[in-house]
Write an enzyme that holds these catalytic residues in place. Structure first.
Site, PDB file in Angstrom:
ATOM      1  N   ASN A   1      -0.212  -4.190  -6.219  1.00 17.80           N
ATOM      2  CA  ASN A   1      -0.633  -4.212  -4.811  1.00 17.80           C
ATOM      3  C   ASN A   1      -0.546  -5.604  -4.204  1.00 17.80           C
ATOM      4  O   ASN A   1      -0.711  -5.758  -3.002  1.00 17.80           O
ATOM      5  CB  ASN A   1      -2.054  -3.633  -4.643  1.00 17.80           C
ATOM      6  CG  ASN A   1      -3.123  -4.611  -5.077  1.00 17.80           C
ATOM      7  OD1 ASN A   1      -2.888  -5.474  -5.925  1.00 17.80           O
ATOM      8  ND2 ASN A   1      -4.305  -4.495  -4.505  1.00 17.80           N
TER       9      ASN A   1
ATOM     10  N   THR B   1       0.858  -1.171   0.000  1.00 18.48           N
ATOM     11  CA  THR B   1       0.000   0.000   0.000  1.00 18.48           C
ATOM     12  C   THR B   1       0.896   1.223   0.000  1.00 18.48           C
ATOM     13  O   THR B   1       2.115   1.114  -0.161  1.00 18.48           O
ATOM     14  CB  THR B   1      -1.015  -0.072   1.177  1.00 18.48           C
ATOM     15  OG1 THR B   1      -1.936   1.006   1.030  1.00 18.48           O
ATOM     16  CG2 THR B   1      -0.355   0.004   2.538  1.00 18.48           C
TER      17      THR B   1
ATOM     18  N   ASP C   1      -6.593  -4.033  -7.292  1.00 16.68           N
ATOM     19  CA  ASP C   1      -7.480  -2.915  -6.917  1.00 16.68           C
ATOM     20  C   ASP C   1      -8.619  -2.740  -7.933  1.00 16.68           C
ATOM     21  O   ASP C   1      -9.796  -2.671  -7.565  1.00 16.68           O
ATOM     22  CB  ASP C   1      -6.700  -1.595  -6.823  1.00 16.68           C
ATOM     23  CG  ASP C   1      -5.888  -1.494  -5.534  1.00 16.68           C
ATOM     24  OD1 ASP C   1      -6.267  -2.131  -4.540  1.00 16.68           O
ATOM     25  OD2 ASP C   1      -4.875  -0.776  -5.538  1.00 16.68           O
TER      26      ASP C   1
ATOM     27  N   LYS D   1       3.335   1.084  -3.958  1.00 11.12           N
ATOM     28  CA  LYS D   1       2.745   0.331  -5.072  1.00 11.12           C
ATOM     29  C   LYS D   1       3.522   0.488  -6.378  1.00 11.12           C
ATOM     30  O   LYS D   1       3.580  -0.447  -7.174  1.00 11.12           O
ATOM     31  CB  LYS D   1       1.289   0.761  -5.292  1.00 11.12           C
ATOM     32  CG  LYS D   1       0.344   0.257  -4.218  1.00 11.12           C
ATOM     33  CD  LYS D   1      -1.092   0.619  -4.541  1.00 11.12           C
ATOM     34  CE  LYS D   1      -1.997   0.264  -3.387  1.00 11.12           C
ATOM     35  NZ  LYS D   1      -3.399   0.557  -3.647  1.00 11.12           N
TER      36      LYS D   1
HETATM   37  P1  NDP Z   1      -3.257   8.722  -4.630  1.00 10.37           P
HETATM   38  O1  NDP Z   1      -2.631   9.618  -3.628  1.00 10.37           O
HETATM   39  O2  NDP Z   1      -2.417   8.004  -5.623  1.00 10.37           O
HETATM   40  O3  NDP Z   1      -4.383   9.541  -5.460  1.00 10.37           O
HETATM   41  C1  NDP Z   1      -5.307  10.380  -4.825  1.00 10.37           C
HETATM   42  C2  NDP Z   1      -6.042  11.192  -5.881  1.00 10.37           C
HETATM   43  O4  NDP Z   1      -6.955  12.049  -5.185  1.00 10.37           O
HETATM   44  C3  NDP Z   1      -5.130  12.090  -6.710  1.00 10.37           C
HETATM   45  O5  NDP Z   1      -5.597  12.152  -8.019  1.00 10.37           O
HETATM   46  C4  NDP Z   1      -5.291  13.444  -6.004  1.00 10.37           C
HETATM   47  O6  NDP Z   1      -5.055  14.526  -6.871  1.00 10.37           O
HETATM   48  C5  NDP Z   1      -6.759  13.391  -5.632  1.00 10.37           C
HETATM   49  N1  NDP Z   1      -7.094  14.307  -4.550  1.00 10.37           N
HETATM   50  C6  NDP Z   1      -6.678  14.258  -3.263  1.00 10.37           C
HETATM   51  N2  NDP Z   1      -7.199  15.285  -2.557  1.00 10.37           N
HETATM   52  C7  NDP Z   1      -7.969  15.995  -3.430  1.00 10.37           C
HETATM   53  C8  NDP Z   1      -8.787  17.158  -3.312  1.00 10.37           C
HETATM   54  N3  NDP Z   1      -8.924  17.813  -2.154  1.00 10.37           N
HETATM   55  N4  NDP Z   1      -9.454  17.603  -4.405  1.00 10.37           N
HETATM   56  C9  NDP Z   1      -9.352  16.937  -5.581  1.00 10.37           C
HETATM   57  N5  NDP Z   1      -8.585  15.842  -5.760  1.00 10.37           N
HETATM   58  C10 NDP Z   1      -7.904  15.366  -4.695  1.00 10.37           C
HETATM   59  O7  NDP Z   1      -4.100   7.671  -3.762  1.00 10.37           O
HETATM   60  P2  NDP Z   1      -4.692   6.261  -4.224  1.00 10.37           P
HETATM   61  O8  NDP Z   1      -5.199   6.382  -5.605  1.00 10.37           O
HETATM   62  O9  NDP Z   1      -3.739   5.184  -3.893  1.00 10.37           O
HETATM   63  O10 NDP Z   1      -5.907   6.108  -3.188  1.00 10.37           O
HETATM   64  C11 NDP Z   1      -7.074   6.928  -3.291  1.00 10.37           C
HETATM   65  C12 NDP Z   1      -8.072   6.464  -2.249  1.00 10.37           C
HETATM   66  O11 NDP Z   1      -8.473   5.122  -2.562  1.00 10.37           O
HETATM   67  C13 NDP Z   1      -7.526   6.424  -0.832  1.00 10.37           C
HETATM   68  O12 NDP Z   1      -8.453   7.017   0.052  1.00 10.37           O
HETATM   69  C14 NDP Z   1      -7.403   4.943  -0.527  1.00 10.37           C
HETATM   70  O13 NDP Z   1      -7.655   4.688   0.819  1.00 10.37           O
HETATM   71  C15 NDP Z   1      -8.499   4.358  -1.385  1.00 10.37           C
HETATM   72  N6  NDP Z   1      -8.274   2.957  -1.756  1.00 10.37           N
HETATM   73  C16 NDP Z   1      -9.363   2.136  -1.744  1.00 10.37           C
HETATM   74  C17 NDP Z   1      -9.233   0.816  -2.091  1.00 10.37           C
HETATM   75  C18 NDP Z   1     -10.420  -0.074  -2.042  1.00 10.37           C
HETATM   76  O14 NDP Z   1     -10.272  -1.273  -2.294  1.00 10.37           O
HETATM   77  N7  NDP Z   1     -11.595   0.437  -1.731  1.00 10.37           N
HETATM   78  C19 NDP Z   1      -7.956   0.233  -2.514  1.00 10.37           C
HETATM   79  C20 NDP Z   1      -6.879   1.182  -2.490  1.00 10.37           C
HETATM   80  C21 NDP Z   1      -7.056   2.495  -2.123  1.00 10.37           C
HETATM   81  P3  NDP Z   1      -3.521  15.021  -7.156  1.00 10.37           P
HETATM   82  O15 NDP Z   1      -2.576  13.979  -6.721  1.00 10.37           O
HETATM   83  O16 NDP Z   1      -3.483  15.254  -8.603  1.00 10.37           O
HETATM   84  O17 NDP Z   1      -3.378  16.223  -6.301  1.00 10.37           O
END
Ligand code: NDP
Length: 289
Positions: free
Chosen positions: A92, A67, A107, A71
């Protein structure tokens, strides 16, 4: 004959990792089958991933989940990765076969299984995805593989959003478009599937993606990836507009179920895994009576 006390080790490497609930899901499945697997929740700091991967090889781990923040960084320490994980650029789930380490990404598969379980057909449909991080990448590649015709990537950082859009256009048959997320996002009228793949709502349950929820077409499918709540504020807004909602908890169970099957070769007891997770949140799984 003596007793065999040796355990098969699996687990998760991450940082922070203390609130990662995968142990609850996986250990419930191992215990259900009474097989000697032990799932460990291990804090591995970013610069120490190499040593951790060497350590899991040396200790004969059967596999490991990765995680945040590992990843993508884990790729150089694996012997082989699946075609899908290679396109996504992230792993993952690692498993060991004849001493070699293989990487897979479950995922997006967990996300797809959640939809499949609700008889949602994605072929020929149009999706809008909020976010362009690791989970958005995994979900969009799986949707493309399943024949979705169009994906709109909406992100607040242009570079990351454009990179994912280019990846989808270059490596899949799906047409992808990027929309720079500035101010309140209006959901396009022709959207069939709307996904929050950002981390908004994870640390602070009151946070809500900046979307004009009145623009949501009624009855469409709306999904959230947030894995620590049954119904996020995002999903509640969608429910109010009569959309069909799918939560990140079930997705988490399914991505864990795929990892379990990869490691053990057994059919994952999905209801047992879901109930174990739902117990943590004090509710019963929607899949079981
Ligand atoms: P990342 O950090 O790789 O990506 C997060 C994304 O959210 C980025 O595109 C980021 O934008 C965007 N973001 C964050 N804050 C904001 C905001 N305030 N406004 C707009 N966009 C925002 O994380 P992951 O993709 O790894 O994980 C995302 C979520 O998925 C997490 O909460 C994690 O817990 C969850 N998850 C759920 C799983 C499941 O099986 N249900 C499995 C794995 C993860 P930018 O970076 O461009 O700023």
């Amino acid at each position: 004959m003596g007793n065999n006390y040796q355990e098969k080790l699996v687990g998760v490497f991450g940082d922070p990792v203390d609130e990662n609930p995968s142990v609850v899901i996986e250990q419930a499945a191992f215990d259900y089958y009474k097989i000697p697997y032990r799932y460990l929740t291990v804090q591995v700091k970013e610069p120490e991933l190499k040593q951790a991967m060497e350590g899991m090889r040396a200790m004969n781990f059967s596999g490991i989940n990765l995680t945040m923040p590992h990843k993508q960084n884990v790729l150089p320490y694996l012997d082989e990765i699946s075609h899908t994980a290679a396109i996504i650029g992230a792993v993952n789930t690692v498993y060991r076969k004849k001493g070699r380490l293989y990487g897979e990404n479950t995922d997006g598969k967990g996300f797809m299984q959640n939809l499949k379980n609700g008889s949602v057909e994605v072929a020929g449909k149009k999706a809008v995805i909020l976010g362009a991080g690791g989970v958005a990448r995994a979900i969009s590649v799986e949707l493309a593989k399943a024949g979705i015709v169009k994906i709109v990537i909406v992100n607040i950082v242009r570079e990351q959003g454009e990179e994912l859009t280019k990846l989808l256009n270059d490596k899949t048959k799906t047409k992808a478009e990027f929309v720079f997320w500035e101010g309140t996002f209006l959901v396009p009228e022709d959207t069939d599937l709307f996904v929050n793949a950002t981390s908004i709502g994870f640390e602070n349950a009151n946070e809500l993606p900046d979307v004009d929820y009145d623009s949501l077409p009624p009855k469409i499918v709306v999904c959230d990836v947030i894995p620590n709540q049954v119904s996020t504020r995002f999903l509640k807004e969608a429910e109010k507009r009569n959309c069909r909602v799918f939560n990140g908890l079930q997705m988490l169970v399914y991505q864990g179920a795929f990892a379990f099957e990869i490691w053990t070769g057994l059919e994952a007891p999905v209801d047992v895994m879901a109930n174990a997770l739902m117990d943590v949140y004090g509710v019963k799984s929607s899949r079981s009576a």
